[in-house]
Motif scaffolding. Structure first.
Motif, PDB file in Angstrom:
ATOM      1  N   GLY A   1     -12.083   2.248  47.611  1.00  0.00           N
ATOM      2  CA  GLY A   1     -11.186   3.276  48.126  1.00  0.00           C
ATOM      3  C   GLY A   1     -10.903   3.021  49.587  1.00  0.00           C
ATOM      4  N   LYS A   2     -10.708   4.110  50.334  1.00  0.00           N
ATOM      5  CA  LYS A   2     -10.249   3.976  51.723  1.00  0.00           C
ATOM      6  C   LYS A   2     -11.214   3.178  52.588  1.00  0.00           C
ATOM      7  N   ILE A   3     -12.489   3.576  52.589  1.00  0.00           N
ATOM      8  CA  ILE A   3     -13.404   2.926  53.537  1.00  0.00           C
ATOM      9  C   ILE A   3     -13.755   1.497  53.109  1.00  0.00           C
TER      10      ILE A   3
ATOM     11  N   ARG B   1     -22.695   8.930  44.012  1.00  0.00           N
ATOM     12  CA  ARG B   1     -23.389   7.727  44.502  1.00  0.00           C
ATOM     13  C   ARG B   1     -24.795   7.557  43.943  1.00  0.00           C
TER      14      ARG B   1
ATOM     15  N   LYS C   1     -22.314   6.570  54.476  1.00  0.00           N
ATOM     16  CA  LYS C   1     -22.743   7.877  54.966  1.00  0.00           C
ATOM     17  C   LYS C   1     -21.846   8.964  54.383  1.00  0.00           C
TER      18      LYS C   1
ATOM     19  N   TRP D   1     -12.166  15.543  46.919  1.00  0.00           N
ATOM     20  CA  TRP D   1     -13.630  15.599  46.814  1.00  0.00           C
ATOM     21  C   TRP D   1     -14.286  16.144  48.084  1.00  0.00           C
TER      22      TRP D   1
ATOM     23  N   GLN E   1      -7.765  13.419  49.451  1.00  0.00           N
ATOM     24  CA  GLN E   1      -9.108  13.285  48.856  1.00  0.00           C
ATOM     25  C   GLN E   1      -9.728  14.666  48.635  1.00  0.00           C
TER      26      GLN E   1
ATOM     27  N   SER F   1     -14.950  -0.661  40.345  1.00  0.00           N
ATOM     28  CA  SER F   1     -14.124   0.498  40.657  1.00  0.00           C
ATOM     29  C   SER F   1     -13.325   0.828  39.411  1.00  0.00           C
ATOM     30  N   ARG F   2     -13.020   2.111  39.252  1.00  0.00           N
ATOM     31  CA  ARG F   2     -12.249   2.484  38.062  1.00  0.00           C
ATOM     32  C   ARG F   2     -10.804   2.031  38.207  1.00  0.00           C
ATOM     33  N   ALA F   3     -10.299   1.985  39.432  1.00  0.00           N
ATOM     34  CA  ALA F   3      -8.889   1.621  39.631  1.00  0.00           C
ATOM     35  C   ALA F   3      -8.699   0.541  40.692  1.00  0.00           C
TER      36      ALA F   3
ATOM     37  N   ASP G   1     -18.528  15.905  56.678  1.00  0.00           N
ATOM     38  CA  ASP G   1     -18.381  14.484  56.316  1.00  0.00           C
ATOM     39  C   ASP G   1     -18.115  13.659  57.591  1.00  0.00           C
TER      40      ASP G   1
HETATM   41  P1  NAP Z   1     -12.316   7.583  48.562  1.00  0.00           P
HETATM   42  O1  NAP Z   1     -11.302   6.565  48.940  1.00  0.00           O
HETATM   43  O2  NAP Z   1     -11.821   8.892  48.064  1.00  0.00           O
HETATM   44  O3  NAP Z   1     -13.331   7.088  47.463  1.00  0.00           O
HETATM   45  C1  NAP Z   1     -13.857   5.788  47.410  1.00  0.00           C
HETATM   46  C2  NAP Z   1     -13.818   5.293  45.982  1.00  0.00           C
HETATM   47  O4  NAP Z   1     -14.873   5.898  45.239  1.00  0.00           O
HETATM   48  C3  NAP Z   1     -12.566   5.672  45.219  1.00  0.00           C
HETATM   49  O5  NAP Z   1     -11.550   4.752  45.471  1.00  0.00           O
HETATM   50  C4  NAP Z   1     -13.005   5.697  43.790  1.00  0.00           C
HETATM   51  O6  NAP Z   1     -12.766   4.435  43.241  1.00  0.00           O
HETATM   52  C5  NAP Z   1     -14.491   5.957  43.864  1.00  0.00           C
HETATM   53  N1  NAP Z   1     -14.786   7.306  43.349  1.00  0.00           N
HETATM   54  C6  NAP Z   1     -14.335   8.478  43.816  1.00  0.00           C
HETATM   55  N2  NAP Z   1     -14.839   9.496  43.083  1.00  0.00           N
HETATM   56  C7  NAP Z   1     -15.604   8.936  42.142  1.00  0.00           C
HETATM   57  C8  NAP Z   1     -16.382   9.453  41.084  1.00  0.00           C
HETATM   58  N3  NAP Z   1     -16.483  10.772  40.865  1.00  0.00           N
HETATM   59  N4  NAP Z   1     -17.052   8.593  40.318  1.00  0.00           N
HETATM   60  C9  NAP Z   1     -16.984   7.270  40.542  1.00  0.00           C
HETATM   61  N5  NAP Z   1     -16.246   6.721  41.519  1.00  0.00           N
HETATM   62  C10 NAP Z   1     -15.570   7.540  42.311  1.00  0.00           C
HETATM   63  O7  NAP Z   1     -13.311   7.872  49.772  1.00  0.00           O
HETATM   64  P2  NAP Z   1     -13.535   7.095  51.145  1.00  0.00           P
HETATM   65  O8  NAP Z   1     -12.720   7.714  52.208  1.00  0.00           O
HETATM   66  O9  NAP Z   1     -13.477   5.644  50.954  1.00  0.00           O
HETATM   67  O10 NAP Z   1     -15.030   7.591  51.434  1.00  0.00           O
HETATM   68  C11 NAP Z   1     -16.124   7.094  50.706  1.00  0.00           C
HETATM   69  C12 NAP Z   1     -17.366   7.270  51.557  1.00  0.00           C
HETATM   70  O11 NAP Z   1     -17.158   6.565  52.791  1.00  0.00           O
HETATM   71  C13 NAP Z   1     -17.648   8.736  51.927  1.00  0.00           C
HETATM   72  O12 NAP Z   1     -19.011   9.008  51.870  1.00  0.00           O
HETATM   73  C14 NAP Z   1     -17.134   8.836  53.358  1.00  0.00           C
HETATM   74  O13 NAP Z   1     -17.863   9.779  54.135  1.00  0.00           O
HETATM   75  C15 NAP Z   1     -17.405   7.438  53.881  1.00  0.00           C
HETATM   76  N6  NAP Z   1     -16.523   7.083  54.998  1.00  0.00           N
HETATM   77  C16 NAP Z   1     -15.169   7.339  54.936  1.00  0.00           C
HETATM   78  C17 NAP Z   1     -14.374   7.089  56.043  1.00  0.00           C
HETATM   79  C18 NAP Z   1     -12.880   7.357  56.039  1.00  0.00           C
HETATM   80  O14 NAP Z   1     -12.231   7.197  57.095  1.00  0.00           O
HETATM   81  N7  NAP Z   1     -12.255   7.753  54.914  1.00  0.00           N
HETATM   82  C19 NAP Z   1     -14.940   6.553  57.205  1.00  0.00           C
HETATM   83  C20 NAP Z   1     -16.315   6.249  57.209  1.00  0.00           C
HETATM   84  C21 NAP Z   1     -17.077   6.532  56.096  1.00  0.00           C
HETATM   85  P3  NAP Z   1     -12.209   4.331  41.747  1.00  0.00           P
HETATM   86  O15 NAP Z   1     -11.438   5.581  41.438  1.00  0.00           O
HETATM   87  O16 NAP Z   1     -11.349   3.107  41.761  1.00  0.00           O
HETATM   88  O17 NAP Z   1     -13.424   4.172  40.914  1.00  0.00           O
END
Ligand code: NAP
Length: 303
Positions: free
Chosen positions: A11-13, A71, A89, A156, A154, A35-37, A167
Motif C-alpha cells: 500500500g502507501k507506505i 498485522r 508502526k 481503517w 484509508q 498483497s491482495r491487490a 497513528d
Molecule cells: P494502506 O495503504 O491502507 O495499507 C497497506 C496495505 O495493507 C494495503 O495496500 C493492503 O494491501 C493491506 N491491507 C489493508 N487492510 C488489510 C486487511 N484487513 N487485511 C490484509 N491486508 C490489508 O496503509 P499505509 O498507509 O501503507 O499504512 C500501513 C502502515 O504503515 C500503518 O501502520 C501506518 O501507520 C504505517 N505508516 C504509514 C505512513 C503513511 O504516510 N501512510 C507513514 C508511515 C507509516 P492489499 O489490499 O493489496 O492486500
C-alpha cells in the motif's frame, strides 16, 4: 550477499518508503510481495501469505506494512515459520498482542523489530545526546497534519484499532520517549471523535512533568511535526518530524533524512546479532490516552 526479504501489504507506505529503501541497500533483495491487490514491478507476487511461506523457504525475513489490526496474524505465522519479522508502526492493534509476538520470537530464536521510523530522523540522536544531562522544565509536541493527504481514502484509520490521530502522533510520541532523559506518564487527555467515526481526529494530552501534546488531523496548508523541550540550560526544538534541530535559536547540522534506509540497516544488525528491538513506550501512551481520555464529539469527517 543480499538477504531475500518479502514485503507484505503493498500500500502507501510500502510503495513510498519500503521498496525504495530495500532497493537502495546492498544488504537486501526484494524477493517477493504478498498483497491482495498490490504488486511491485519485476518482483514475484503472492496473494496468499501461507503459500509464500511454504514456497519460498529462501526468504528469511518478512516486513509487514499492513495496518495494525490485520498485522498480528501475519506476524504470528511468520515467526512460527521461522522467519525474522519487521513491524511497521504502531507495532500492533493492542499492547498484549505485541508482547505475545515478542515471547514467540524469543522462543523461536527469531528477530522481531518493532520499527519507529521517526526515531531514525536525523535530529533525534543529536537531541537525545544534548538532553541527556539536562533538567527538563517543559516539553510540548505539536503534531498537526492533513489526514486526507497522508491517508487518502484509508477508512481503517477511523475504524476500531486504527487509532485515528494517534497513528501519526505515535511518531511524535516515539521521538519524545526516545529523547527525554526521564520517563513520562499521562495524567489527562481530551479526545475529539467525529460523530460518524470510531477513533479520534484530534487530541490534547497532559503528562506528568509539564509535558503536553496537541495533535490534530485536520490541518490544511503547512504541516506541523514539532517538538519543543525547555531545560534549565536552554531550549531545544525538533521540526519537520525530527529532520531539523534548533538549539537556542541556532540550527544544528544533522545528517541527511534517511529514516527507512536506517530502519533496514538496523534490521540487518539485529538479524546478524540474533537480537530483537521491541519498545512499546510510544504505544503505552496511546493506550493510556484511549483509557483516560475524555471523549468529545465533533463534526462528522468524510474523506
Ligand atoms: P494502506 O495503504 O491502507 O495499507 C497497506 C496495505 O495493507 C494495503 O495496500 C493492503 O494491501 C493491506 N491491507 C489493508 N487492510 C488489510 C486487511 N484487513 N487485511 C490484509 N491486508 C490489508 O496503509 P499505509 O498507509 O501503507 O499504512 C500501513 C502502515 O504503515 C500503518 O501502520 C501506518 O501507520 C504505517 N505508516 C504509514 C505512513 C503513511 O504516510 N501512510 C507513514 C508511515 C507509516 P492489499 O489490499 O493489496 O492486500
Amino acid at each position: 550477499m543480499a538477504t531475500p526479504i518479502c514485503l507484505v501489504g503493498i500500500g502507501k507506505i510500502a510503495v513510498d518508503q519500503h521498496v525504495p529503501a530495500i532497493n537502495g541497500s546492498d544488504d537486501w533483495a526484494l524477493a517477493a510481495t504478498v498483497s491482495r491487490a498490490g504488486t511491485v514491478d519485476g518482483v514475484p507476487s503472492f496473494t496468499d501469505f501461507d503459500q509464500m511461506l511454504t514456497e519460498r523457504p529462501d526468504i528469511t525475513v518478512v516486513s509487514l506494512c499492513l495496518p495494525p489490526v490485520p498485522r498480528f496474524d501475519y506476524a504470528q505465522k511468520a515467526i512460527a515459520a521461522g522467519r525474522h519479522v519487521m513491524l511497521e508502526k504502531p507495532p500492533g492493534a493492542t499492547l498484549a498482542e505485541v508482547h505475545t509476538l515478542s515471547a514467540m520470537a524469543r522462543a523461536a530464536g527469531a528477530t522481531l523489530f518493532a520499527t519507529w521510523h521517526s526515531r531514525m530522523a536525523p535530529g533525534v540522536a543529536h537531541a537525545k545526546a544534548w538532553l541527556a544531562d539536562k533538567t527538563i522544565t517543559r516539553a510540548h509536541i505539536n503534531w498537526k497534519e492533513d489526514v486526507r493527504r497522508w491517508h487518502p481514502g484509508q477508512d481503517w484509520v477511523f475504524e476500531p484499532g486504527g487509532m485515528g490521530v494517534f497513528d501519526p502522533a505515535s511518531n511524535g510520541l516515539s521521538i519524545i520517549t526516545e529523547i527525554l532523559p526521564m520517563p513520562i506518564h499521562l495524567t489527562a487527555a481530551a479526545l475529539e471523535f467525529p460523530s460518524n467515526r470510531d477513533t479520534p481526529i484530534a487530541a490534547q494530552l497532559v503528562f506528568h512533568g509539564n509535558v503536553t501534546a496537541d495533535l490534530d488531523w485536520r490541518q490544511d496548508g503547512p504541516q506541523s511535526w514539532d517538538i519543543t523541550v525547555q531545560t534549565t540550560a536552554g531550549t531545544l526544538q525538533l521540526h519537520d518530524g525530527g529532520a531539523r534541530l534548533v538549539i537556542d535559536g541556532a540550527q544544528v547540522a544533522v545528517g541527511p533524512d534517511r529514516e527507512y534506509p536506517a530502519l533496514y540497516d538496523r534490521m540487518t544488525q539485529l538479524v546478524k546479532t540474533g537480537a530483537s528491538d521491541v519498545d512499546l513506550s510510544p504505544m503505552v501512551h496511546v493506550a493510556d490516552a484511549l483509557t483516560l481520555g475524555k471523549r468529545i464529539t465533533v463534526a462528522p469527517f468524510h474523506f
